[in-house]
Design a protein around this motif. Sequence first.
Motif, PDB file in Angstrom:
ATOM      1  N   UNK A 100     -15.753  21.717 -51.423  1.00 57.51           N
ATOM      2  CA  UNK A 100     -16.104  22.480 -50.234  1.00 57.51           C
ATOM      3  C   UNK A 100     -15.304  23.780 -50.284  1.00 57.51           C
ATOM      4  N   UNK A 101     -15.908  24.836 -50.836  1.00 54.66           N
ATOM      5  CA  UNK A 101     -15.188  26.097 -51.081  1.00 54.66           C
ATOM      6  C   UNK A 101     -14.571  26.710 -49.837  1.00 54.66           C
ATOM      7  N   UNK A 102     -15.167  26.510 -48.674  1.00 57.10           N
ATOM      8  CA  UNK A 102     -14.650  27.143 -47.455  1.00 57.10           C
ATOM      9  C   UNK A 102     -13.199  26.763 -47.183  1.00 57.10           C
ATOM     10  N   UNK A 103     -12.837  25.521 -47.475  1.00 57.52           N
ATOM     11  CA  UNK A 103     -11.459  25.065 -47.257  1.00 57.52           C
ATOM     12  C   UNK A 103     -10.757  24.741 -48.573  1.00 57.52           C
ATOM     13  N   UNK A 104     -11.410  25.100 -49.685  1.00 54.12           N
ATOM     14  CA  UNK A 104     -10.845  24.874 -51.023  1.00 54.12           C
ATOM     15  C   UNK A 104     -10.476  23.420 -51.266  1.00 54.12           C
ATOM     16  N   UNK A 105     -11.301  22.525 -50.764  1.00 50.42           N
ATOM     17  CA  UNK A 105     -11.079  21.100 -50.982  1.00 50.42           C
ATOM     18  C   UNK A 105     -12.035  20.589 -52.049  1.00 50.42           C
ATOM     19  N   UNK A 117     -21.543  22.756 -49.296  1.00 49.63           N
ATOM     20  CA  UNK A 117     -20.906  21.757 -50.154  1.00 49.63           C
ATOM     21  C   UNK A 117     -21.599  21.742 -51.513  1.00 49.63           C
ATOM     22  N   UNK A 118     -20.816  21.445 -52.552  1.00 49.29           N
ATOM     23  CA  UNK A 118     -21.359  21.367 -53.905  1.00 49.29           C
ATOM     24  C   UNK A 118     -20.975  20.037 -54.525  1.00 49.29           C
ATOM     25  N   UNK A 122     -16.622  18.229 -40.247  1.00 51.30           N
ATOM     26  CA  UNK A 122     -15.826  19.280 -39.603  1.00 51.30           C
ATOM     27  C   UNK A 122     -14.891  19.954 -40.598  1.00 51.30           C
ATOM     28  N   UNK A 123     -15.413  20.203 -41.802  1.00 50.34           N
ATOM     29  CA  UNK A 123     -14.663  20.944 -42.806  1.00 50.34           C
ATOM     30  C   UNK A 123     -13.641  20.145 -43.575  1.00 50.34           C
ATOM     31  N   UNK A 124     -13.587  18.834 -43.366  1.00 51.14           N
ATOM     32  CA  UNK A 124     -12.592  17.987 -44.034  1.00 51.14           C
ATOM     33  C   UNK A 124     -13.309  16.933 -44.874  1.00 51.14           C
TER      34      UNK A 124
END
Length: 367
Positions: free
Chosen positions: A255-260, A222-223, A274-276
Amino acid sequence: MEKEQLHKKLDDFLSGSNKEKVDKELFSLLVRMDECRKKATPPDKDRMWEQVCRTLKHSRRRELVRRWVVAAAIVMPLTVGIWFYGHHSNEVVPMSENVGKRHQVSLTLNDGRVLQVQQWSGDSVIQESGTGILVSAGQQMIYQAENVQLEEEIFNTLSVPRSTEYQVQLSDGTRVWLNSESELRYPVDFVGTERKVFLKGEAYFQVAKDATKPFRVMVNDMQVEALGTEFNINAYRDDDCLRTTLAEGKVRVSYPDTRQECILVAGEQAVLKEGVITTGQVNVDDIIAWKKGRFVFSDMSLEAIAHQLERWYDVEIRFDDTVAKYYRFTGVMKRYNELEQVLGLIEETTNVRFKVEGQQVKVFRNL
């Protein structure tokens, strides 16, 4: 200013007054007087004054001279710190009374050396790749970069153990409060078009404004990006989520992994689980109560409370009855209370009891 007045300023500094001002001129003088630490005898105060006057005499800018003379009263005790560090870094240094062996704040330098920064009871100064680092009575650390052009960033890592808090001021003026069991990796001076640091655990950031260089905190994947703002990040391993809480200004959480990504305004919190990423309003004062020496538990599960108590009191809390983990508690307490006091308050309003055995605490339900 007369020499006697300068000596008085020095005496005031040594007695504990006027310790707040640490600027670029101060560190410039430290570099010039660094020869003191290279000799096997303690620095001579009168000779140091002569060096300062000689330095000032050759300056071409009157305003800079005036400011350097004022800084001189602060420089000399810090130069003594340089000498002490240079000649005693390999010896055992007595720890201050309030710092236990298990709870040492450590600084890992770029060359791999690890310094126990709270071992010094007074102010000390060290150099790292052209940057002066002031350790102020073991309570905080201040970086001041010299006019040295680095080709690449040189990193330090500050590690704060359980039962301890610590502050650091980065070379750009950003202030960071680190909670217990936390770690911050950062450049001694920022190079390039951004200011990037890496966090484990929990920290409160008061970011210095610089629109040309975004400030970014990396936490796992996360950034958090900020431009002149204040925010708290909670990213402990034993929690199942990462929380970013904004106290002032604006930040972008991504959160680049899910482009959010989301933009927070003051009073909002972003939770990555959990990625959200989800957002919502929170009471910021409750979130940053640790920075002000308080525990604030607002309808919190005993399991979540246990994590905080473990980090602060350096204990292991074991639930002999799993159901007790889900009991909830609300209360405000001082972090500097004894553990038994905190546990007693929880027992008064919750159907549980605690048994302290050394560094282990067992939790039982009252049946």
